[in-house]
Design a protein around this motif. Structure first.
Motif, PDB file in Angstrom:
ATOM      1  N   LEU A  86       0.826  -1.218   0.000  1.00  0.00           N
ATOM      2  CA  LEU A  86       0.000   0.000   0.000  1.00  0.00           C
ATOM      3  C   LEU A  86       0.854   1.260   0.000  1.00  0.00           C
ATOM      4  N   ARG A  87       1.967   1.243   0.692  1.00  0.00           N
ATOM      5  CA  ARG A  87       2.868   2.402   0.671  1.00  0.00           C
ATOM      6  C   ARG A  87       3.437   2.614  -0.744  1.00  0.00           C
ATOM      7  N   SER A  88       3.763   1.472  -1.374  1.00  0.00           N
ATOM      8  CA  SER A  88       4.281   1.563  -2.737  1.00  0.00           C
ATOM      9  C   SER A  88       3.230   2.175  -3.666  1.00  0.00           C
ATOM     10  N   ARG A  89       1.985   1.729  -3.550  1.00  0.00           N
ATOM     11  CA  ARG A  89       0.904   2.299  -4.366  1.00  0.00           C
ATOM     12  C   ARG A  89       0.720   3.781  -4.074  1.00  0.00           C
ATOM     13  N   LEU A  90       0.787   4.134  -2.795  1.00  0.00           N
ATOM     14  CA  LEU A  90       0.614   5.533  -2.406  1.00  0.00           C
ATOM     15  C   LEU A  90       1.713   6.398  -3.011  1.00  0.00           C
ATOM     16  N   MET A  91       2.949   5.880  -2.968  1.00  0.00           N
ATOM     17  CA  MET A  91       4.063   6.631  -3.553  1.00  0.00           C
ATOM     18  C   MET A  91       3.852   6.816  -5.058  1.00  0.00           C
ATOM     19  N   GLN A  92       3.366   5.758  -5.740  1.00  0.00           N
ATOM     20  CA  GLN A  92       3.097   5.872  -7.178  1.00  0.00           C
ATOM     21  C   GLN A  92       1.998   6.894  -7.427  1.00  0.00           C
ATOM     22  N   SER A  96       2.509  10.438  -9.400  1.00  0.00           N
ATOM     23  CA  SER A  96       1.778  10.729 -10.621  1.00  0.00           C
ATOM     24  C   SER A  96       0.927  11.992 -10.462  1.00  0.00           C
ATOM     25  N   SER A  97       0.454  12.267  -9.273  1.00  0.00           N
ATOM     26  CA  SER A  97      -0.341  13.475  -9.098  1.00  0.00           C
ATOM     27  C   SER A  97       0.563  14.708  -8.984  1.00  0.00           C
ATOM     28  N   ASP A  98       1.838  14.566  -8.586  1.00  0.00           N
ATOM     29  CA  ASP A  98       2.761  15.685  -8.536  1.00  0.00           C
ATOM     30  C   ASP A  98       3.128  16.132  -9.943  1.00  0.00           C
ATOM     31  N   GLY A  99       3.278  15.229 -10.872  1.00  0.00           N
ATOM     32  CA  GLY A  99       3.680  15.544 -12.240  1.00  0.00           C
ATOM     33  C   GLY A  99       2.557  16.222 -13.017  1.00  0.00           C
ATOM     34  N   GLY A 100       1.346  15.862 -12.780  1.00  0.00           N
ATOM     35  CA  GLY A 100       0.239  16.446 -13.522  1.00  0.00           C
ATOM     36  C   GLY A 100      -0.639  17.277 -12.616  1.00  0.00           C
ATOM     37  N   GLY A 101      -0.025  18.139 -11.843  1.00  0.00           N
ATOM     38  CA  GLY A 101      -0.734  18.918 -10.828  1.00  0.00           C
ATOM     39  C   GLY A 101      -1.826  19.787 -11.412  1.00  0.00           C
ATOM     40  N   THR A 102      -2.733  20.223 -10.598  1.00  0.00           N
ATOM     41  CA  THR A 102      -3.888  21.029 -11.022  1.00  0.00           C
ATOM     42  C   THR A 102      -3.601  22.485 -10.978  1.00  0.00           C
ATOM     43  N   GLY A 103      -2.402  22.903 -10.505  1.00  0.00           N
ATOM     44  CA  GLY A 103      -2.035  24.315 -10.537  1.00  0.00           C
ATOM     45  C   GLY A 103      -2.560  25.069  -9.332  1.00  0.00           C
TER      46      GLY A 103
END
Length: 104
Positions: A86-92, A96-103
């Motif tokens: 679960l930690r691994s999934r959370l890190m992924q 992925s949400s850091d790279g495509g941030g909402t601004g």
């Protein structure tokens, strides 16, 4: 009368045997421990077995505790693996949400 003396002699021999082998001292010490107990145990025979080293309820309890320990260790290992996954999934997810941030 001779029969009485023969049986008395056997009793005396047996008493000496018990004394030499330490049985009398051991029984005496267990009985003293029972007498000195602050609260009288509900089962005097179990108390004596326990203090003489015979099988008592604690040995059965110890086996049950060992089995429970093994089960809990397996559960702990499974939960640690699940936590790691679960930690691994959370890190992924976070990467992925850091790279495509909402601004924001």
């Amino acid at each position: 009368m001779a029969n009485y003396r023969a049986s008395e002699s056997k009793r005396e021999q047996f008493r000496r045997y018990l004394e030499k082998s330490g049985v009398l001292d051991t029984l005496t010490s267990v009985l003293v421990a029972l007498y000195e107990e602050p609260e009288t145990p509900p089962n005097a025979l179990e108390f004596m077995k326990l203090h003489l080293g015979g099988p008592g309820p604690e040995q059965v309890d110890a086996e049950a505790v060992r089995m429970e320990l093994a089960d809990l260790q397996q559960k702990c290992n499974r939960l640690m693996e699940e936590n790691k996954e679960l930690r691994s999934r959370l890190m992924q997810y976070e990467s992925s949400s850091d790279g495509g941030g909402t601004g924001e």
